[in-house]
Design a protein around this motif. Structure first.
Motif, PDB file in Angstrom:
ATOM      1  N   LYS A  51       0.937  -1.615  -0.176  1.00 41.42           N
ATOM      2  CA  LYS A  51      -0.539   0.088   0.043  1.00 41.42           C
ATOM      3  C   LYS A  51       0.594   1.132   0.123  1.00 41.42           C
ATOM      4  CE  LYS A  51      -3.654   2.430   2.551  1.00 41.42           C
ATOM      5  NZ  LYS A  51      -5.049   2.302   3.739  1.00 41.42           N
ATOM      6  N   HIS A  52       2.010   1.517   1.062  1.00 39.05           N
ATOM      7  CA  HIS A  52       2.547   2.359   0.442  1.00 39.05           C
ATOM      8  C   HIS A  52       4.022   2.046   0.038  1.00 39.05           C
ATOM      9  CE1 HIS A  52       0.110   3.982   3.981  1.00 39.05           C
ATOM     10  NE2 HIS A  52      -0.332   2.486   4.449  1.00 39.05           N
ATOM     11  N   GLY A  53       4.335   1.395  -0.165  1.00 41.92           N
ATOM     12  CA  GLY A  53       5.633   1.211  -0.766  1.00 41.92           C
ATOM     13  C   GLY A  53       6.548   0.854   0.248  1.00 41.92           C
ATOM     14  N   ARG A  54       7.941   0.190  -0.189  1.00 41.63           N
ATOM     15  CA  ARG A  54       9.444  -1.000   0.031  1.00 41.63           C
ATOM     16  C   ARG A  54       9.737   0.300   0.964  1.00 41.63           C
ATOM     17  NH1 ARG A  54      10.966  -5.810  -0.075  1.00 41.63           N
ATOM     18  NH2 ARG A  54       9.582  -6.064  -1.838  1.00 41.63           N
ATOM     19  N   ALA A  55       9.733   1.678   0.906  1.00 43.15           N
ATOM     20  CA  ALA A  55      10.852   2.940   1.548  1.00 43.15           C
ATOM     21  C   ALA A  55      10.151   3.121   3.215  1.00 43.15           C
ATOM     22  CB  ALA A  55      10.469   4.168   0.847  1.00 43.15           C
ATOM     23  N   VAL A  56       8.627   3.237   2.636  1.00 41.46           N
ATOM     24  CA  VAL A  56       7.593   2.978   3.619  1.00 41.46           C
ATOM     25  C   VAL A  56       7.612   2.139   4.862  1.00 41.46           C
ATOM     26  CG1 VAL A  56       4.834   3.151   4.995  1.00 41.46           C
ATOM     27  CG2 VAL A  56       6.264   5.027   2.415  1.00 41.46           C
ATOM     28  N   GLY A  57       7.556   0.779   4.053  1.00 44.05           N
ATOM     29  CA  GLY A  57       8.037  -0.365   4.702  1.00 44.05           C
ATOM     30  C   GLY A  57       9.769  -0.207   5.928  1.00 44.05           C
ATOM     31  N   ASP A  58      10.243   0.104   4.517  1.00 43.73           N
ATOM     32  CA  ASP A  58      11.926  -0.007   5.651  1.00 43.73           C
ATOM     33  C   ASP A  58      12.230   0.579   6.905  1.00 43.73           C
ATOM     34  OD1 ASP A  58      12.568  -1.898   3.921  1.00 43.73           O
ATOM     35  OD2 ASP A  58      13.587  -0.027   2.182  1.00 43.73           O
ATOM     36  N   ALA A  59      10.832   2.132   6.026  1.00 45.41           N
ATOM     37  CA  ALA A  59      11.004   2.971   7.532  1.00 45.41           C
ATOM     38  C   ALA A  59      10.132   2.071   8.431  1.00 45.41           C
ATOM     39  CB  ALA A  59      10.503   4.430   7.738  1.00 45.41           C
ATOM     40  N   VAL A  60       9.218   1.488   8.976  1.00 46.03           N
ATOM     41  CA  VAL A  60       8.616   0.885   9.739  1.00 46.03           C
ATOM     42  C   VAL A  60       9.443  -0.494  10.324  1.00 46.03           C
ATOM     43  CG1 VAL A  60       6.601  -0.930  10.424  1.00 46.03           C
ATOM     44  CG2 VAL A  60       6.589   1.154   8.597  1.00 46.03           C
ATOM     45  N   LEU A  61       9.802  -0.858   9.915  1.00 39.55           N
ATOM     46  CA  LEU A  61      10.952  -1.513  10.377  1.00 39.55           C
ATOM     47  C   LEU A  61      11.995  -0.755  11.301  1.00 39.55           C
ATOM     48  CD1 LEU A  61      12.071  -4.234   7.733  1.00 39.55           C
ATOM     49  CD2 LEU A  61      10.566  -4.131  10.143  1.00 39.55           C
ATOM     50  N   ARG A  62      12.594   0.152  11.040  1.00 36.42           N
ATOM     51  CA  ARG A  62      13.633   0.374  11.378  1.00 36.42           C
ATOM     52  C   ARG A  62      12.925   1.666  13.151  1.00 36.42           C
ATOM     53  NH1 ARG A  62      15.574   2.655   6.850  1.00 36.42           N
ATOM     54  NH2 ARG A  62      14.203   3.908   6.157  1.00 36.42           N
ATOM     55  N   ARG A  63      11.772   2.066  12.662  1.00 37.57           N
ATOM     56  CA  ARG A  63      10.381   2.630  13.655  1.00 37.57           C
ATOM     57  C   ARG A  63      10.709   1.792  14.919  1.00 37.57           C
ATOM     58  NH1 ARG A  63      10.352   6.500  16.604  1.00 37.57           N
ATOM     59  NH2 ARG A  63       8.730   7.100  17.393  1.00 37.57           N
ATOM     60  N   PHE A  64      10.334   0.495  14.467  1.00 42.55           N
ATOM     61  CA  PHE A  64       9.801  -0.525  15.427  1.00 42.55           C
ATOM     62  C   PHE A  64      11.178  -1.002  16.093  1.00 42.55           C
ATOM     63  CE2 PHE A  64      11.299  -4.917  16.587  1.00 42.55           C
ATOM     64  CZ  PHE A  64       9.498  -5.606  17.635  1.00 42.55           C
ATOM     65  N   GLY A  65      12.415  -0.672  15.469  1.00 40.94           N
ATOM     66  CA  GLY A  65      14.050  -0.842  15.749  1.00 40.94           C
ATOM     67  C   GLY A  65      14.612  -0.343  17.358  1.00 40.94           C
ATOM     68  N   GLU A  66      13.955   1.238  17.064  1.00 40.77           N
ATOM     69  CA  GLU A  66      14.479   2.044  17.539  1.00 40.77           C
ATOM     70  C   GLU A  66      13.355   2.403  19.315  1.00 40.77           C
ATOM     71  OE1 GLU A  66      12.508   5.840  15.369  1.00 40.77           O
ATOM     72  OE2 GLU A  66      14.542   5.555  13.905  1.00 40.77           O
ATOM     73  N   LEU A  67      11.594   2.361  18.890  1.00 43.47           N
ATOM     74  CA  LEU A  67      11.049   2.168  20.041  1.00 43.47           C
ATOM     75  C   LEU A  67      11.521   0.712  20.948  1.00 43.47           C
ATOM     76  CD1 LEU A  67       7.646   2.073  18.451  1.00 43.47           C
ATOM     77  CD2 LEU A  67       8.897   4.124  19.734  1.00 43.47           C
ATOM     78  N   ALA A  68      11.911  -0.592  20.635  1.00 45.45           N
ATOM     79  CA  ALA A  68      12.330  -1.755  20.759  1.00 45.45           C
ATOM     80  C   ALA A  68      13.765  -1.537  21.655  1.00 45.45           C
ATOM     81  CB  ALA A  68      12.208  -3.179  20.348  1.00 45.45           C
ATOM     82  N   ALA A  69      13.838  -0.319  20.880  1.00 46.16           N
ATOM     83  CA  ALA A  69      15.849  -0.208  21.830  1.00 46.16           C
ATOM     84  C   ALA A  69      15.170   0.904  23.514  1.00 46.16           C
ATOM     85  CB  ALA A  69      16.397   0.191  20.665  1.00 46.16           C
ATOM     86  N   ARG A  70      14.278   1.614  23.095  1.00 53.25           N
ATOM     87  CA  ARG A  70      13.849   2.981  24.782  1.00 53.25           C
ATOM     88  C   ARG A  70      13.661   1.452  25.522  1.00 53.25           C
ATOM     89  NH1 ARG A  70      10.735   7.295  20.777  1.00 53.25           N
ATOM     90  NH2 ARG A  70      12.649   8.011  19.950  1.00 53.25           N
ATOM     91  N   ILE A  71      12.466   0.705  25.256  1.00 51.26           N
ATOM     92  CA  ILE A  71      12.505  -0.115  26.616  1.00 51.26           C
ATOM     93  C   ILE A  71      13.108  -1.265  26.366  1.00 51.26           C
ATOM     94  CG2 ILE A  71      10.202  -1.903  26.598  1.00 51.26           C
ATOM     95  CD1 ILE A  71       8.758  -0.348  24.055  1.00 51.26           C
TER      96      ILE A  71
END
Length: 395
Positions: free
Chosen positions: A267-287
Motif C-alpha cells: 500500500k505504501h511502498g517498500r521505502a515506508v516498509g523499511d521506515a516501519v522496520l527502523r521505527r520498530f527497532g528504535e522503539l524496542a531499543a528504548r524499552i
C-alpha cells in the motif's frame, strides 16, 4: 569510495616519502661514519710518520755520535736511518707521489710556509748528516756533526712536536665535527620518525581501527535497522543460555512479528516498509535493558534475548513493547502493530534452539488469535497449547 582512494593515495605517498627520508638519513650516517674512518686513518698515519721521524732523528743523532767517537760499525745503520727518514718525508710531503698528498692549509703552512718550514728543516738535517758521513777532514766532520746535533735538538724536534700537536688538534676537531654531525643526524632521524608516527602511522592505525569497526558492524549488524543480525544474536543468546544453565537463572526469549507487513509494503511502498522496520527497532531499543539484545532475524521478524528474566518479567516487557508500538504515531508512517511470542528457559532445554522454538510457537499462537497480541508457551513442544496460553489484546 573516491575519497577513500584519494586518502589511501596520499597516505601511500606520505609513507614513501617518510621511508625515503629515513633511508637518506641512514645513508648520510653511513657515509659520515665512512668519512670519519678515512680521515682518522689518515690522521693516524700522519701522526705515526711524525713519531717515526722523531725517533729516527734521535737515532740519527745517537748513531752520528757513535760514529763521531770512532765507532765505524754504525755507519750502515746511520745511512739506513737517513734513507728511511727521507722516505717518510717524501711520502708525507707528496714528493714521492704528488697525487697522494692531501695536506690541509695549516699542514701545508707548517711544512712549506713561514721562515722555517718543517720540510726544509728535515731535509737540512738530513743534508747535515750526509755531510758528516761524507766528511774527509776532521774540521769538516766537526762542523757537520755540530750542525746536525743543533738541528736535531734545537730545530727539528720542536718542529716535529708542533706537527704532532697540529695533527692531534685537527683530529680532535674532526671528532668534534663528527660528533656534532652525529647529533644533528640523530635529531633529524628522531624528528622524521616522530613525523612518520604522527602523520602516517597514527592516521593509518586510526583508519585500520575504523575499518575494523566498520567490518565488525557489517558482520554483526543489520544494515537496514542497525540492530544485531542473526549471527550476533545467536552468539549472544548461546552465551547467555550457557550462563543461565550454569547459574540456574532464567533466560527469556521473545519473537516479534509486525502484523500485515506485506500490506504496508504493497500500500505504501517498500521505502515506508523499511521506515516501519527502523521505527520498530528504535522503539524496542528504548524499552529494553542494556543487557538485552534485539535482532532482526527475518524480513519483519525480530528476536529478543532477555537474560536473568523470568516469564512474568518477560511478559511485562512484551506488553510494554506491544503497547508502545500500538500507541506510536510517527510522522509520515502508517500505524502498525505487532504480535509477540514469549518463552523462558527450562531445566530440560538442551540448547538455545529449543527455547527459540517455544517462543516461535507462542508467536504463531498469538497470530492465530488475531493481531496486536502477545502469547507465552512454556511447556515441551509435544504438548498441545491450550487457549489459556494466549493473552489477547484489544486490536
Amino acid at each position: 569510495m573516491p575519497d577513500r582512494k584519494i586518502s589511501a593515495t596520499r597516505m601511500t605517498i606520505a609513507y614513501v616519502i617518510g621511508v625515503a627520508m629515513t633511508a637518506l638519513l641512514f645513508l648520510a650516517a653511513y657515509f659520515l661514519l665512512d668519512n670519519i674512518i678515512i680521515e682518522q686513518r689518515s690522521s693516524a698515519q700522519r701522526v705515526h710518520v711524525v713519531e717515526q721521524q722523531r725517533a729516527l732523528s734521535q737515532r740519527i743523532a745517537l748513531l752520528s755520535t757513535d760514529l763521531y767517537v770512532g765507532d765505524t760499525s754504525t755507519s750502515e745503520a746511520l745511512q739506513n736511518a737517513v734513507s728511511e727518514m727521507e722516505r717518510l718525508q717524501d711520502t708525507l710531503s707528496g714528493k714521492a707521489d704528488p697525487a697522494a698528498r692531501q695536506l690541509t692549509a695549516a699542514e701545508h703552512e707548517l711544512y712549506f710556509g713561514g721562515n722555517a718550514p718543517l720540510d726544509a728543516e728535515v731535509r737540512s738535517f738530513l743534508d747535515d748528516t750526509r755531510r758528516f758521513m761524507a766528511a774527509t777532514t776532521m774540521s769538516a766532520g766537526d762542523a757537520a756533526y755540530k750542525a746536525l746535533q743543533h738541528h736535531s735538538r734545537d730545530l727539528l724536534l720542536p718542529a716535529l712536536d708542533r706537527a704532532a700537536a697540529l695533527f692531534a688538534g685537527q683530529a680532535d676537531a674532526r671528532i668534534a665535527q663528527a660528533r656534532l654531525a652525529q647529533q644533528v643526524l640523530l635529531a633529524l632521524l628522531l624528528i622524521v620518525l616522530a613525523l612518520e608516527a604522527l602523520l602516517i602511522f597514527r592516521p593509518l592505525i586510526t583508519k585500520i581501527r575504523l575499518y575494523n569497526a566498520h567490518l565488525y558492524e557489517l558482520a554483526t549488524l543489520d544494515p537496514l535497522t542497525g540492530l544485531a543480525n542473526r549471527r550476533q544474536f545467536d552468539e549472544y543468546a548461546n552465551r547467555e543460555f550457557r550462563l543461565a544453565r550454569r547459574t540456574a537463572k532464567p533466560l527469556s526469549m521473545a519473537i516479534c512479528d509486525i502484523d500485515q507487513f506485506q500490506q504496508i509494503n504493497d500500500k505504501h511502498g517498500r521505502a515506508v516498509g523499511d521506515a516501519v522496520l527502523r521505527r520498530f527497532g528504535e522503539l524496542a531499543a528504548r524499552i529494553l535493558r542494556d543487557t538485552d539484545i534485539i535482532s532482526r532475524v527475518g524480513g519483519e521478524e525480530f528476536a529478543l534475548a532477555l537474560p536473568v528474566m523470568n516469564l512474568h518479567g518477560a511478559m511485562i516487557i512484551a506488553e510494554k513493547l506491544r503497547r508502545g508500538i500500538a500507541d506510536d504515531r510517527s510522522d509520515n508512517l502508517p500505524p502498525f502493530t505487532i504480535c509477540v511470542g514469549v518463552a523462558v528457559s527450562e531445566h530440560g532445554d538442551k540448547n538455545m534452539d529449543a527455547l527459540l522454538q517455544r517462543a516461535d510457537s507462542a508467536l504463531q499462537m498469538a497470530k492465530s488469535e488475531g493481531q496486536n497480541r502477545i502469547s507465552c508457551l512454556n511447556r515441551p513442544m509435544t504438548e498441545k497449547p491450550t487457549p489459556s496460553d494466549a493473552v489477547p489484546q484489544d486490536s
